[in-house]
Design an enzyme around this catalytic site. Structure first.
Site, PDB file in Angstrom:
ATOM      1  N   ILE A 476      45.669 -45.894   1.587  1.00  0.00           N
ATOM      2  CA  ILE A 476      46.049 -46.877   2.614  1.00  0.00           C
ATOM      3  C   ILE A 476      46.277 -48.256   1.987  1.00  0.00           C
ATOM      4  O   ILE A 476      47.293 -48.911   2.252  1.00  0.00           O
ATOM      5  CB  ILE A 476      44.956 -46.994   3.701  1.00  0.00           C
ATOM      6  CG1 ILE A 476      44.577 -45.617   4.263  1.00  0.00           C
ATOM      7  CG2 ILE A 476      45.403 -47.938   4.811  1.00  0.00           C
ATOM      8  CD1 ILE A 476      45.691 -44.834   4.885  1.00  0.00           C
ATOM      9  N   THR A 556      38.530 -49.221   2.615  1.00  0.00           N
ATOM     10  CA  THR A 556      37.751 -48.198   1.913  1.00  0.00           C
ATOM     11  C   THR A 556      37.235 -47.201   2.949  1.00  0.00           C
ATOM     12  O   THR A 556      37.405 -47.391   4.152  1.00  0.00           O
ATOM     13  CB  THR A 556      36.523 -48.797   1.206  1.00  0.00           C
ATOM     14  OG1 THR A 556      35.530 -49.113   2.199  1.00  0.00           O
ATOM     15  CG2 THR A 556      36.876 -50.056   0.451  1.00  0.00           C
ATOM     16  N   LYS A 580      36.067 -46.676   9.653  1.00  0.00           N
ATOM     17  CA  LYS A 580      35.409 -46.515  10.966  1.00  0.00           C
ATOM     18  C   LYS A 580      33.902 -46.686  10.907  1.00  0.00           C
ATOM     19  O   LYS A 580      33.227 -46.644  11.952  1.00  0.00           O
ATOM     20  CB  LYS A 580      35.704 -45.105  11.518  1.00  0.00           C
ATOM     21  CG  LYS A 580      37.172 -44.851  11.760  1.00  0.00           C
ATOM     22  CD  LYS A 580      37.573 -43.409  11.428  1.00  0.00           C
ATOM     23  CE  LYS A 580      39.055 -43.274  11.182  1.00  0.00           C
ATOM     24  NZ  LYS A 580      39.399 -42.275  10.186  1.00  0.00           N
ATOM     25  N   ALA A 612      45.130 -43.814  13.982  1.00  0.00           N
ATOM     26  CA  ALA A 612      45.903 -44.562  12.987  1.00  0.00           C
ATOM     27  C   ALA A 612      46.680 -45.691  13.671  1.00  0.00           C
ATOM     28  O   ALA A 612      46.091 -46.462  14.438  1.00  0.00           O
ATOM     29  CB  ALA A 612      46.808 -43.622  12.202  1.00  0.00           C
ATOM     30  N   LEU A 614      48.752 -45.691  16.114  1.00  0.00           N
ATOM     31  CA  LEU A 614      49.052 -45.583  17.550  1.00  0.00           C
ATOM     32  C   LEU A 614      48.242 -46.606  18.344  1.00  0.00           C
ATOM     33  O   LEU A 614      47.065 -46.824  18.068  1.00  0.00           O
ATOM     34  CB  LEU A 614      48.680 -44.183  18.078  1.00  0.00           C
ATOM     35  CG  LEU A 614      49.451 -42.992  17.543  1.00  0.00           C
ATOM     36  CD1 LEU A 614      48.863 -41.709  18.141  1.00  0.00           C
ATOM     37  CD2 LEU A 614      50.933 -43.105  17.879  1.00  0.00           C
ATOM     38  N   ASP A 679      34.715 -37.340  11.533  1.00  0.00           N
ATOM     39  CA  ASP A 679      35.743 -38.354  11.723  1.00  0.00           C
ATOM     40  C   ASP A 679      36.136 -38.459  13.206  1.00  0.00           C
ATOM     41  O   ASP A 679      36.252 -39.549  13.756  1.00  0.00           O
ATOM     42  CB  ASP A 679      36.959 -37.996  10.857  1.00  0.00           C
ATOM     43  CG  ASP A 679      38.064 -39.005  10.990  1.00  0.00           C
ATOM     44  OD1 ASP A 679      37.908 -40.119  10.454  1.00  0.00           O
ATOM     45  OD2 ASP A 679      39.080 -38.692  11.653  1.00  0.00           O
ATOM     46  N   LYS A 683      35.544 -41.556  16.074  1.00  0.00           N
ATOM     47  CA  LYS A 683      36.595 -42.135  16.922  1.00  0.00           C
ATOM     48  C   LYS A 683      36.196 -42.101  18.396  1.00  0.00           C
ATOM     49  O   LYS A 683      36.378 -43.078  19.122  1.00  0.00           O
ATOM     50  CB  LYS A 683      37.905 -41.369  16.726  1.00  0.00           C
ATOM     51  CG  LYS A 683      38.506 -41.602  15.342  1.00  0.00           C
ATOM     52  CD  LYS A 683      39.609 -40.594  15.032  1.00  0.00           C
ATOM     53  CE  LYS A 683      40.198 -40.844  13.659  1.00  0.00           C
ATOM     54  NZ  LYS A 683      40.992 -39.721  13.160  1.00  0.00           N
ATOM     55  N   GLY A 798      48.148 -40.453   8.306  1.00  0.00           N
ATOM     56  CA  GLY A 798      49.175 -40.637   7.277  1.00  0.00           C
ATOM     57  C   GLY A 798      49.179 -42.073   6.807  1.00  0.00           C
ATOM     58  O   GLY A 798      48.898 -42.995   7.576  1.00  0.00           O
TER      59      GLY A 798
HETATM   60  N1  NAD Z   1      44.599 -41.433   5.913  1.00  0.00           N
HETATM   61  C1  NAD Z   1      44.736 -41.803   7.136  1.00  0.00           C
HETATM   62  O1  NAD Z   1      45.634 -41.355   7.840  1.00  0.00           O
HETATM   63  C2  NAD Z   1      43.829 -42.814   7.745  1.00  0.00           C
HETATM   64  C3  NAD Z   1      44.017 -43.199   9.063  1.00  0.00           C
HETATM   65  C4  NAD Z   1      43.154 -44.164   9.632  1.00  0.00           C
HETATM   66  C5  NAD Z   1      42.128 -44.680   8.869  1.00  0.00           C
HETATM   67  N2  NAD Z   1      41.969 -44.290   7.584  1.00  0.00           N
HETATM   68  C6  NAD Z   1      40.884 -44.868   6.808  1.00  0.00           C
HETATM   69  O2  NAD Z   1      41.396 -45.492   5.659  1.00  0.00           O
HETATM   70  C7  NAD Z   1      40.330 -45.681   4.753  1.00  0.00           C
HETATM   71  C8  NAD Z   1      40.854 -45.502   3.335  1.00  0.00           C
HETATM   72  O3  NAD Z   1      41.350 -44.210   3.174  1.00  0.00           O
HETATM   73  P1  NAD Z   1      42.182 -43.836   1.874  1.00  0.00           P
HETATM   74  O4  NAD Z   1      42.769 -42.503   2.134  1.00  0.00           O
HETATM   75  O5  NAD Z   1      43.086 -44.935   1.493  1.00  0.00           O
HETATM   76  O6  NAD Z   1      41.017 -43.700   0.803  1.00  0.00           O
HETATM   77  P2  NAD Z   1      41.136 -43.668  -0.783  1.00  0.00           P
HETATM   78  O7  NAD Z   1      40.027 -42.832  -1.252  1.00  0.00           O
HETATM   79  O8  NAD Z   1      42.524 -43.322  -1.190  1.00  0.00           O
HETATM   80  O9  NAD Z   1      40.883 -45.169  -1.188  1.00  0.00           O
HETATM   81  C9  NAD Z   1      39.647 -45.804  -1.017  1.00  0.00           C
HETATM   82  C10 NAD Z   1      39.619 -47.064  -1.842  1.00  0.00           C
HETATM   83  O10 NAD Z   1      38.413 -47.744  -1.595  1.00  0.00           O
HETATM   84  C11 NAD Z   1      37.870 -48.182  -2.820  1.00  0.00           C
HETATM   85  N3  NAD Z   1      36.428 -48.372  -2.648  1.00  0.00           N
HETATM   86  C12 NAD Z   1      35.495 -47.473  -2.305  1.00  0.00           C
HETATM   87  N4  NAD Z   1      34.289 -48.045  -2.275  1.00  0.00           N
HETATM   88  C13 NAD Z   1      34.466 -49.340  -2.578  1.00  0.00           C
HETATM   89  C14 NAD Z   1      33.606 -50.463  -2.714  1.00  0.00           C
HETATM   90  N5  NAD Z   1      32.297 -50.357  -2.494  1.00  0.00           N
HETATM   91  N6  NAD Z   1      34.131 -51.653  -3.053  1.00  0.00           N
HETATM   92  C15 NAD Z   1      35.448 -51.770  -3.259  1.00  0.00           C
HETATM   93  N7  NAD Z   1      36.293 -50.759  -3.151  1.00  0.00           N
HETATM   94  C16 NAD Z   1      35.823 -49.556  -2.822  1.00  0.00           C
HETATM   95  C17 NAD Z   1      38.263 -47.123  -3.784  1.00  0.00           C
HETATM   96  O11 NAD Z   1      38.182 -47.589  -5.113  1.00  0.00           O
HETATM   97  C18 NAD Z   1      39.691 -46.842  -3.334  1.00  0.00           C
HETATM   98  O12 NAD Z   1      40.552 -47.825  -3.905  1.00  0.00           O
HETATM   99  C19 NAD Z   1      39.230 -44.742   5.197  1.00  0.00           C
HETATM  100  O13 NAD Z   1      38.192 -45.492   5.779  1.00  0.00           O
HETATM  101  C20 NAD Z   1      39.902 -43.892   6.270  1.00  0.00           C
HETATM  102  O14 NAD Z   1      39.033 -43.478   7.273  1.00  0.00           O
HETATM  103  C21 NAD Z   1      42.797 -43.372   7.011  1.00  0.00           C
HETATM  104  N1  HSE Z   2      41.580 -38.412   8.502  1.00  0.00           N
HETATM  105  C1  HSE Z   2      41.952 -38.998   9.728  1.00  0.00           C
HETATM  106  C2  HSE Z   2      42.892 -40.104   9.522  1.00  0.00           C
HETATM  107  C3  HSE Z   2      43.104 -40.937  10.754  1.00  0.00           C
HETATM  108  O1  HSE Z   2      41.974 -41.679  11.071  1.00  0.00           O
HETATM  109  C4  HSE Z   2      42.593 -37.934  10.571  1.00  0.00           C
HETATM  110  O2  HSE Z   2      42.901 -36.888  10.050  1.00  0.00           O
HETATM  111  O3  HSE Z   2      42.764 -38.154  11.763  1.00  0.00           O
HETATM  112 NA    NA Z   3      45.239 -46.769  16.734  1.00  0.00          NA
END
Ligand code: NAD
Ligand code: HSE
Ligand code: NA
Length: 815
Positions: A476, A556, A580, A612, A614, A679, A683, A798
């Site tokens: 992200i 993160t 979250k 996400a 939405l 997860d 939510k 995504g």
């Molecule tokens: N993938 C999705 O569709 C989606 C949707 C909504 C929310 N999210 C949220 O996005 C967040 C990130 O997801 P992602 O897929 O990018 O994860 P990722 O594992 O790709 O990246 C996480 C990042 O956080 C860093 N990190 C972890 N602990 C840390 C700390 N203590 N200090 C500094 N940096 C730290 C890691 O080094 C990495 O750069 C999650 O909380 C997830 O729930 C994801």
């Molecule tokens: N991992 C989460 C991303 C969105 O928060 C999902 O699949 O819905």
């Molecule tokens: Na949303």
């Protein structure tokens, strides 16, 4: 005619003198009949002062004299044709010989009088004006060097002599007659007393010379050529977005200069003000820039204020006591006393109860002022009618200035909102009765932040800058950086928003740059220049940078950042997060965070916590704010599980489908969070809390999808190994659904304050039947949406859609 005055930096080097020559020649050719006033070459006045003081101490000055000679000779060699050089060298040498004799006299007497000092210092202007006149004479033979000490007559107050206006007026007027066709080069800064002894005019002396000549000769304008683009809206060393004001009134210029804009020293401009002659501040090194015109009228402006000035060091003295009440003579006595002792009072405020007076002075004057007050009010102090004066320092003054303020309501509101929102405490306020100036006293440590925040608040048509500190640069985070980078120019041009990422950290490294990190190369920069990351020091640095309009983004999936949220809000920094964990931890913490953000007037945006990008969190919030009440929520909020059941069809294996979801960036960093339901549970919990229910995670009735062995797996690899074994189980589920013409859905519900999540099989009549990809769907049944619920549906996971949701939250901060 026009007066062109050039300051020391404009006659600092061969290159700058060439720039001066071009400007003067152009004015001359344009028929503007320029009269030129030059300062001494840069550094020369200080050097002459030092030489004079050294001579009195018998410290040798010969090397300095040689340096002075070389400095001027060098210019002559470069800018005067060889055949004309000799007479110029001779004349300069004669002047320098005179200077040497005078210095020897000082040395012999071991005494430096103010009179000798003025005479010594006057050589700076005489050398520079003579020399530059000779250079230009090569092309304009009408050029003439004028020693202003013959025309500006003063009293004998050496160092800052007062001008005899009448006599000076007569002399300059007759010079004007005899030299009407000449291009005059007039020494700035110097005059002479009735005995013909050279005097100097004090601070801003060359501007004063220009103003005097301009006023007598009725110049159409007086141009002050310097090394900045005019008078700026704020100190450009602190406020990067400061820009040059095209027009200021005399009074606005006075107010702005009084508090710091050092371009002109207003008292010197009075002769010009009185004759309503415009003063134009221009940049020798950017001659095409129109600069700032200071004129009688304030002029129209797109902005309600003209500028923000500041004094970085100020001390405040507070006097209070019953003795002041109703005693009309009290403040009179106080301020007469301070004026008599030449203590400049920068600002005064008095509470309406008359119980106290607060005034600001230069910190160097504070202890003297206190002693004076203690002596003057000895009786009142003894009788306890007055409390001992209290001094506070480490304070600064910030003032917004502009004549248009008086016609615009809401100015102080805007000022205090900008300060308050950035957590800047205002110690005292003063508004000039002219309504030309509103001044506030604040802690010195907050001055830079305050200036930038207030600049944004008043010149916001220009731009708002958000300073972003981002943790998490994974899926992200990195997508967000790309999006911000791609949108940067659009936002600046169309929305007047600039996003500056000034701090970045992942779990290994962190990097800061208050000018903004280049988002095309952030990854390399973080890798190469980053320090070892440490979240506590990241937060400390963020606070210490003390930038306005700050936003902390948590990208993160770690719990650690969320433990700092409260502290961050307390530092008046907004938070945007897709993580979250904070909102779905203990209810008390959720509540505390929301309350703290509200109390500190900052934003806490987490739209991407649910579905996400939405619009779900926002929709719920608006429903609640507008007084609606949630009757029921039904939702599919796991993008990953939605994807899996939409694609786990035909021959596909469950295991492979989960892998695909991870590759597509739908899953949490740890996919067990998705498949275990955690997860989704988070939510639902966040929605329930936002809907007003004080629930804990343990209150959620969470139905499992996975066989227990998968849930118990110790690592992600073990989990996948277990998942492979579970294919049987899922195939059976798939076949059952297909037999019954149904689809498998993992559905969450909130009803009567209870949250449950369960695996269900639904037929084509169910509104959740038709979904594809990572679709989420949520249906809100409320008191107002009772017959037909409000439904939001679309891709709910995504990197692109999530980063876009974070981005949208970000640009809404402070909106
Ligand atoms: N993938 C999705 O569709 C989606 C949707 C909504 C929310 N999210 C949220 O996005 C967040 C990130 O997801 P992602 O897929 O990018 O994860 P990722 O594992 O790709 O990246 C996480 C990042 O956080 C860093 N990190 C972890 N602990 C840390 C700390 N203590 N200090 C500094 N940096 C730290 C890691 O080094 C990495 O750069 C999650 O909380 C997830 O729930 C994801
Ligand atoms: N991992 C989460 C991303 C969105 O928060 C999902 O699949 O819905
Ligand atoms: Na949303």
């Amino acid at each position: 005619m026009k007066v062109l005055k050039f300051g020391g930096t404009s006659v600092g080097s061969v290159a700058s003198i060439e720039a001066v020559l071009t400007i003067v020649k152009q004015a001359y050719i344009a028929g503007e009949k320029p009269l030129v006033v030059l300062s001494a070459m840069s550094g020369v006045t200080n050097l002459l002062t030092k030489m004079a003081e050294n001579a009195a101490e018998r410290i040798p000055f010969e090397d300095d004299l040689k340096f002075l000679e070389a400095k001027h000779f060098d210019v002559v060699k470069k800018l005067i044709a060889v055949k004309f050089q000799n007479p110029v060298f001779t004349k300069l040498k004669l002047m320098l010989n005179d200077l040497e004799e005078i210095l020897q006299g000082v040395s012999a007497l071991k005494e430096l009088s103010l009179q000798s000092k003025d005479l010594i210092v006057s050589f700076g202007e005489r050398l520079s004006n003579y020399m530059v006149a000779k250079i230009i004479e090569q092309e304009i033979p009408e050029t003439e060097f004028i020693d202003a000490s013959h025309y500006i007559k003063t009293n004998s107050n050496f160092g800052h002599a007062q001008v005899n206006e009448e006599l000076t007026h007569q002399l300059i007027q007759s010079l004007g007659f005899t030299h009407a066709e000449k291009l005059m080069f007039v020494t700035g800064f110097i005059g002479s007393n009735d005995k013909g002894r050279v005097t100097t005019l004090g601070r801003g002396g060359s501007d004063y010379t220009a103003a005097i000549f301009g006023a007598v000769l009725q110049a159409s304008a007086i141009e002050i050529w310097t090394d900045v683009n005019g008078m700026l809206t704020a100190d450009p060393r602190i406020v990067k977005k400061a820009f040059s004001q095209p027009i200021l009134s005399y009074t606005e210029a006075m107010e702005l200069s009084y508090f710091g804009a050092k371009v002109i020293y207003p008292p010197t401009m009075i002769p010009a003000f009185l004759k309503k002659i415009p003063i134009v501040i221009r940049n020798t090194f950017e001659p095409d820039f129109p600069g700032t015109t200071i004129q009688y009228e304030s002029g129209k402006s797109a902005f309600p204020i003209k500028g923000i000035s500041s004094i970085s060091d100020i001390a405040v003295i507070n006097l209070s006591g019953s003795g002041m009440i109703g005693k009309s003579g009290f403040s009179g006595r106080l301020f007469t006393l301070l004026a008599r002792e030449q203590i400049n009072v920068v600002l005064i405020t008095q509470s309406s109860s008359e119980h106290s007076i607060t005034f600001a002075v230069n910190p160097d004057d504070a202890s003297k002022a206190v002693k004076l007050i203690e002596a003057e009010f000895e009786l009142e102090l003894e009788a306890n009618k007055l409390q001992a004066p209290v001094v506070e320092d480490n304070l600064s003054v910030l003032a917004i200035v502009g004549e248009n303020m008086k016609r615009t309501p809401g100015m102080s509101g805007r000022l205090f909102y900008a300060l308050g929102r950035n957590g800047i405490n205002v110690r005292a306020i003063a508004q000039g009765s002219s309504e030309l100036n509103i001044s506030v006293i604040i802690g010195k440590e907050n001055l830079a932040k305050a200036l930038n925040a207030v600049h944004d608040a008043f010149f916001a048509q220009l731009k708002k800058t958000l300073h972003v500190f981002n943790v998490g640069t994974g899926n992200i985070g990195s997508t967000l950086f790309r999006q911000i980078h791609e949108q940067h120019n659009f936002l600046v041009e169309n929305n007047d928003i600039e996003i500056n990422v000034v701090g970045v950290s992942n779990s290994r490294k962190m990097l800061f740059n208050s000018d903004g990190i280049d988002l095309t190369h952030w990854a390399d920069a973080l890798e190469e220049k980053g320090e070892v990351s440490d979240l506590a020091s990241f937060i400390d640095r963020m606070r210490a940078m003390n930038l306005p309009n700050c936003v902390f983004i948590d990208n993160t999936a770690s719990k650690l950042p969320s433990t700092y949220y409260e502290e961050i809000f307390k530092a008046n920094i907004s938070i945007v997060t897709c993580n979250k964990i904070a909102n779905s931890g203990e209810y008390a913490y959720y509540q505390k965070l929301h309350e703290t953000a509200r109390k500190h007037g900052v934003d806490f945006f987490y739209e991407t916590n649910v579905g996400a990008g939405l619009p779900i969190v926002r929709v719920l919030k608006d429903l609640m704010l507008s007084g609606d009440r949630i009757v029921k929520i039904e939702a599919i909020l796991s993008g990953t599980i939605s994807y899996i059941f939409n694609n786990f069809i035909g021959d596909s294996s469950f295991y492979e489908t989960v892998k695909q979801a991870q590759e597509l960036g739908y899953t949490e960093p740890d996919p067990r969070d998705d498949l275990g339901g955690v997860d989704f549970m988070r939510k639902m919990l966040i929605l329930a809390r936002d809907a007003g229910y004080a629930l804990e995670s343990t209150d959620v009735d969470l139905g499992a999808i996975l066989p227990q062995a998968c849930l118990d797996a110790a690592s992600v690899d073990d989990f996948y190994a277990e998942l492979l074994k579970a294919d049987q189980y899922f195939n059976a589920l798939k076949e059952k659904a297909s037999r019954e013409h149904k689809v498998i859905r993992y559905i969450g519900k909130l009803e009567d304050g209870k949250v449950s999540i369960a695996l269900e099989m639904v037929d084509e009549n169910h509104p959740f039947y038709a979904l594809s990809g990572s679709d989420n769907i949520i249906s809100f049944t409320t008191e107002r949406y009772k017959e037909r619920p409000l439904v939001v549906k679309g891709p709910g996971a995504g990197a692109e859609v999530t980063a876009a949701g974070v981005f949208a939250d970000l640009v809404n901060v402070g909106a």
